[in-house]
Design a protein around this motif. Structure first.
Motif, PDB file in Angstrom:
ATOM      1  N   GLY A 231       0.724  -1.077  -0.050  1.00  0.00           N
ATOM      2  CA  GLY A 231      -0.012  -0.110   0.067  1.00  0.00           C
ATOM      3  C   GLY A 231       0.865   1.209   0.036  1.00  0.00           C
ATOM      4  O   GLY A 231       0.701   2.087  -0.610  1.00  0.00           O
ATOM      5  N   SER A 232       1.977   1.359   0.721  1.00  0.00           N
ATOM      6  CA  SER A 232       2.773   2.423   0.702  1.00  0.00           C
ATOM      7  C   SER A 232       3.283   2.766  -0.352  1.00  0.00           C
ATOM      8  O   SER A 232       3.652   3.913  -1.064  1.00  0.00           O
ATOM      9  CB  SER A 232       3.951   2.215   1.617  1.00  0.00           C
ATOM     10  N   VAL A 235       1.499   5.113  -2.900  1.00  0.00           N
ATOM     11  CA  VAL A 235       1.768   6.611  -2.382  1.00  0.00           C
ATOM     12  C   VAL A 235       3.111   7.166  -2.737  1.00  0.00           C
ATOM     13  O   VAL A 235       3.065   8.225  -3.241  1.00  0.00           O
ATOM     14  CB  VAL A 235       1.540   6.664  -0.885  1.00  0.00           C
ATOM     15  N   LEU A 253      -8.627   1.097  -1.430  1.00  0.00           N
ATOM     16  CA  LEU A 253      -7.326   1.912  -1.440  1.00  0.00           C
ATOM     17  C   LEU A 253      -7.650   3.403  -2.011  1.00  0.00           C
ATOM     18  O   LEU A 253      -7.242   4.365  -1.616  1.00  0.00           O
ATOM     19  CB  LEU A 253      -6.371   1.199  -1.941  1.00  0.00           C
ATOM     20  N   LEU A 257      -7.449   6.976  -0.380  1.00  0.00           N
ATOM     21  CA  LEU A 257      -6.349   7.858  -0.984  1.00  0.00           C
ATOM     22  C   LEU A 257      -6.644   9.110  -1.538  1.00  0.00           C
ATOM     23  O   LEU A 257      -6.290  10.192  -0.998  1.00  0.00           O
ATOM     24  CB  LEU A 257      -5.192   7.142  -1.683  1.00  0.00           C
ATOM     25  N   TYR A 261      -6.265  12.649   0.179  1.00  0.00           N
ATOM     26  CA  TYR A 261      -5.534  13.737  -0.773  1.00  0.00           C
ATOM     27  C   TYR A 261      -6.395  15.180  -0.663  1.00  0.00           C
ATOM     28  O   TYR A 261      -5.885  16.102  -0.837  1.00  0.00           O
ATOM     29  CB  TYR A 261      -5.137  13.393  -2.153  1.00  0.00           C
ATOM     30  N   LEU A 263      -8.308  16.035   1.584  1.00  0.00           N
ATOM     31  CA  LEU A 263      -8.299  16.958   2.813  1.00  0.00           C
ATOM     32  C   LEU A 263      -6.807  17.346   3.004  1.00  0.00           C
ATOM     33  O   LEU A 263      -6.612  18.436   3.829  1.00  0.00           O
ATOM     34  CB  LEU A 263      -8.645  15.886   3.981  1.00  0.00           C
ATOM     35  N   THR A 264      -5.785  16.715   2.714  1.00  0.00           N
ATOM     36  CA  THR A 264      -4.417  16.999   3.052  1.00  0.00           C
ATOM     37  C   THR A 264      -3.830  17.583   2.109  1.00  0.00           C
ATOM     38  O   THR A 264      -2.344  17.835   2.215  1.00  0.00           O
ATOM     39  CB  THR A 264      -3.673  15.827   4.188  1.00  0.00           C
ATOM     40  N   GLY A 265      -4.034  17.463   0.899  1.00  0.00           N
ATOM     41  CA  GLY A 265      -3.112  17.734  -0.159  1.00  0.00           C
ATOM     42  C   GLY A 265      -2.363  16.474  -0.828  1.00  0.00           C
ATOM     43  O   GLY A 265      -2.382  15.443  -0.083  1.00  0.00           O
ATOM     44  N   THR A 266      -1.870  16.515  -1.874  1.00  0.00           N
ATOM     45  CA  THR A 266      -1.365  15.140  -2.488  1.00  0.00           C
ATOM     46  C   THR A 266       0.115  14.949  -2.373  1.00  0.00           C
ATOM     47  O   THR A 266       0.820  16.048  -2.107  1.00  0.00           O
ATOM     48  CB  THR A 266      -1.664  15.096  -3.988  1.00  0.00           C
TER      49      THR A 266
ATOM     50  N   LYS B 255      -1.047   0.659   5.395  1.00  0.00           N
ATOM     51  CA  LYS B 255       0.034   1.202   4.794  1.00  0.00           C
ATOM     52  C   LYS B 255      -0.249   2.387   3.731  1.00  0.00           C
ATOM     53  O   LYS B 255       0.693   3.211   3.470  1.00  0.00           O
ATOM     54  CB  LYS B 255       0.814   0.111   4.116  1.00  0.00           C
ATOM     55  N   GLY B 256      -1.109   2.434   2.994  1.00  0.00           N
ATOM     56  CA  GLY B 256      -1.469   3.423   2.138  1.00  0.00           C
ATOM     57  C   GLY B 256      -1.660   4.685   2.650  1.00  0.00           C
ATOM     58  O   GLY B 256      -0.919   5.754   2.521  1.00  0.00           O
ATOM     59  N   LEU B 257      -2.727   4.655   3.683  1.00  0.00           N
ATOM     60  CA  LEU B 257      -2.925   5.933   4.525  1.00  0.00           C
ATOM     61  C   LEU B 257      -1.717   6.374   5.364  1.00  0.00           C
ATOM     62  O   LEU B 257      -1.693   7.633   5.372  1.00  0.00           O
ATOM     63  CB  LEU B 257      -4.347   5.632   5.224  1.00  0.00           C
ATOM     64  N   THR B 259       1.302   5.981   5.141  1.00  0.00           N
ATOM     65  CA  THR B 259       2.447   6.488   4.188  1.00  0.00           C
ATOM     66  C   THR B 259       1.740   8.061   3.877  1.00  0.00           C
ATOM     67  O   THR B 259       2.771   9.014   3.512  1.00  0.00           O
ATOM     68  CB  THR B 259       2.738   5.637   2.987  1.00  0.00           C
ATOM     69  N   ALA B 260       0.564   8.069   3.235  1.00  0.00           N
ATOM     70  CA  ALA B 260       0.038   9.452   2.528  1.00  0.00           C
ATOM     71  C   ALA B 260       0.165  10.563   4.049  1.00  0.00           C
ATOM     72  O   ALA B 260       0.694  11.520   3.734  1.00  0.00           O
ATOM     73  CB  ALA B 260      -1.245   9.337   2.138  1.00  0.00           C
ATOM     74  N   TYR B 261      -0.301  10.139   4.961  1.00  0.00           N
ATOM     75  CA  TYR B 261      -0.115  11.015   6.271  1.00  0.00           C
ATOM     76  C   TYR B 261       1.296  11.351   6.584  1.00  0.00           C
ATOM     77  O   TYR B 261       1.320  12.825   6.734  1.00  0.00           O
ATOM     78  CB  TYR B 261      -1.106  10.544   7.215  1.00  0.00           C
ATOM     79  N   LEU B 263       3.541  11.749   4.596  1.00  0.00           N
ATOM     80  CA  LEU B 263       4.179  12.620   3.616  1.00  0.00           C
ATOM     81  C   LEU B 263       3.311  14.227   3.645  1.00  0.00           C
ATOM     82  O   LEU B 263       3.911  14.891   3.383  1.00  0.00           O
ATOM     83  CB  LEU B 263       3.769  12.169   2.165  1.00  0.00           C
ATOM     84  N   THR B 264       1.915  14.145   3.780  1.00  0.00           N
ATOM     85  CA  THR B 264       0.974  15.333   3.606  1.00  0.00           C
ATOM     86  C   THR B 264       0.419  15.887   4.946  1.00  0.00           C
ATOM     87  O   THR B 264      -0.125  16.750   4.849  1.00  0.00           O
ATOM     88  CB  THR B 264      -0.222  14.758   2.744  1.00  0.00           C
ATOM     89  N   GLY B 265       0.576  15.155   6.063  1.00  0.00           N
ATOM     90  CA  GLY B 265       0.143  15.454   7.140  1.00  0.00           C
ATOM     91  C   GLY B 265      -1.266  14.918   7.324  1.00  0.00           C
ATOM     92  O   GLY B 265      -1.758  14.069   6.437  1.00  0.00           O
ATOM     93  N   THR B 266      -1.892  14.796   8.466  1.00  0.00           N
ATOM     94  CA  THR B 266      -3.046  13.795   8.861  1.00  0.00           C
ATOM     95  C   THR B 266      -4.284  14.606   8.693  1.00  0.00           C
ATOM     96  O   THR B 266      -4.079  16.060   8.792  1.00  0.00           O
ATOM     97  CB  THR B 266      -3.031  13.041  10.145  1.00  0.00           C
ATOM     98  N   PRO B 267      -5.501  13.975   8.451  1.00  0.00           N
ATOM     99  CA  PRO B 267      -6.629  14.936   8.348  1.00  0.00           C
ATOM    100  C   PRO B 267      -6.916  15.333   9.748  1.00  0.00           C
ATOM    101  O   PRO B 267      -8.036  16.096   9.832  1.00  0.00           O
ATOM    102  CB  PRO B 267      -7.544  13.700   7.847  1.00  0.00           C
TER     103      PRO B 267
END
Lengths: 329, 329
Positions: A231-232, A235, A253, A257, A261, A263-266, B255-257, B259-261, B263-267
């Motif tokens: 999953g990582s 991203v 997924l 995602l 994105y 909410l937080t930007g991509t 793992k997707g979320l 990793t996203a958080y 990089l971009t910060g959490t909601p």
């Protein structure tokens, strides 16, 4: 008729098909795209569909839209629009099975592509029945693009094949590699298999047996199997250009995602995010599916994607690439 | 011995077990927590494990750690530490099956909890064998917490049950509701089933049959089934406090979320994100699993989570809640 048929060569990169706007077309212009839009598809239909259609028309003067659904759902709003936009949006007064009617418009050459935010299963079944599946394809794949820290990743399937077998996932790998090459100009696309650990033997029943098969699979456009991804990696975007999975996992997924994105930007920073819409790959026609929760801008992005894919004759080019590769394999 | 056994009442909220630091303990303090840490678990082991252990010890003066693995992997680094930290970290010189040895330390009462970033399957099987599963639990569930726009959501399973049946998912619902109540003090937890569309009949084979069963399922702590949820709901956090899924889908999404958080910060904005570590629910002991790709801070967060859960006797309280609820149901 603009239905891409396997084996037919698509000579030009920009093609104009269907009706054109008289006197406005010059060489090199994208040409008119006639898009059938499912007026009743989506949780917020028809309001967001009409909103999306208007947004798309304002952004693209060579767009002609047919809203497939009950006329009274859209006519009042459309009557209030300026003539320039108004002239390019028609309604059909279709009372039921609006997605089936939109698919039929493409199948019969009255539209170049269709967009629906309705029930994915109904769209896939209707498209497979009326447009035909490509030889060998059991289940067409919804193909989405996500922004990553390294650029973008192509994820498929995101909702069509919910209980796939190995052969279906192997086809997703072929379809994804061809899509990456034709639509995103990725040279020798790297195709990864989504699972939950990168050591051999990880994953569920379906995933455990598949890697050996993918290693031996000839892929179009010089594509190659890049191994197991997690999953990582969807991203980060470094391990693979194309990520293959079943439609259940892919849909969960993708929705996770995309919502994160929003909410937080991509992870791609300020770059324009890809449209929140997916191309149905494996049928002979351009079919774009939006989320049931699509907003007006999402519908507009889906329409723009459908028009762009039509103008570039992408679906026919993908079919040709796969057909040629099957000849070699 | 601190193994929670179903049916045993845990009278105090704060319990002190195991060795204490002489002269330092006062009433109401959290008390010493003895954590066994798998020195060879994780892609970057043993380096990040030692790093994580040192970070955890510096942050918590009542922690006593046993690094389970070959002594030479850690002793050189530990010898360079200040005596205060050095005294609270010991090594075992275990050459192989380090997670098995760590589980055994908990089973035999030499440690209060264990942390591993190693192979999840090996950890789950070893924990189920040595610590015992709770009555009725077929497959223990890895239970993670994610930040959401509305606060936090509890997601399970995130990697233990990769090909579960309906009964296993129904147990995930029970375990998740009890965890939400005991650990996060959620009154009447709402439990959602993760799928790919909220209309009835959506989802794969496993999901299509399950909702009717969940509606009738008595849940602990006054929990109730809140219906079908989607990937977006795990980010928004409004629809459910607990989201139930299979370990394959849950692991990919987590793992997707995460990793996203990262990089971009959490909601959830500036709030401290939950630890990137999961509790194994359904066995009679406190077992915390970190990702294979865990960093030193992730290992430290996993150790802190294990210590906190032990000090609050959370696992025993969850087991008691389920046992009482089974008595009623």
């Amino acid at each position: 008729m603009t239905r891409p048929i396997i084996g037919r060569v698509v000579p030009e990169r920009w093609r104009t098909t269907g009706a054109t706007v008289p006197g406005q077309r010059t060489v090199g212009e994208p040409g008119t795209a006639r898009i059938a839009v499912d007026l009743l598809g989506g949780d917020q239909a028809p309001a967001v569909v009409v909103d999306g259609a208007l947004r798309a028309c304002r952004a693209d003067p060579f767009l002609q839209l047919t809203l497939v659904g009950p006329a009274d759902a859209a006519d009042a709003i459309l009557a209030a629009q300026k003539p320039g936009v108004r002239r390019r949006i028609t309604t059909t007064n279709t009372p039921a099975d609006t997605v089936g009617a939109a698919v039929l418009a493409v199948a019969e050459g009255r539209a170049d592509a269709l967009v629906s935010a309705g029930d994915t299963r109904a769209t896939v079944l209707s498209a497979a029945r009326e447009l035909g599946r490509w030889p060998g394809v059991r289940r067409p794949a919804l193909t989405a693009v996500l922004p990553t820290a390294a650029g973008r990743v192509i994820l498929l399937d995101v909702g069509s094949s919910v209980d796939p077998d190995e052969e279906t996932l192997a086809w997703h790998a072929r379809l994804g590699a061809a899509y990456a090459s034709v639509v995103h100009h990725v040279p020798t696309p790297r195709v990864g298999l989504l699972t939950i650990g990168t050591e051999p033997g990880k994953g569920d029943r379906l995933r455990r047996g598949l890697p050996a098969r993918l290693f031996d699979l000839p892929l179009p456009a010089g594509g190659r199997y890049a191994g197991l991804v997690e999953g990582s990696d969807v991203v980060l975007g470094r391990a693979a250009d194309v990520v293959v999975t079943d439609g259940f996992t892919g849909n969960v997924l993708l929705k996770g995602l995309e919502t994160a994105y929003a909410l937080t930007g991509t992870p791609a920073g300020r770059a324009d995010p890809p449209p929140r819409a997916a191309l149905l790959l494996g049928v002979s026609g351009t079919v774009v599916v939006c989320h049931g929760a699509a907003t007006g801008p999402d519908i507009a992005a889906g329409i723009a994607l459908a028009a762009d894919l039509h103008r570039r004759a992408s679906v026919a080019a993908i079919a040709d690439l796969l057909s040629a590769q099957r000849g070699i394999a």
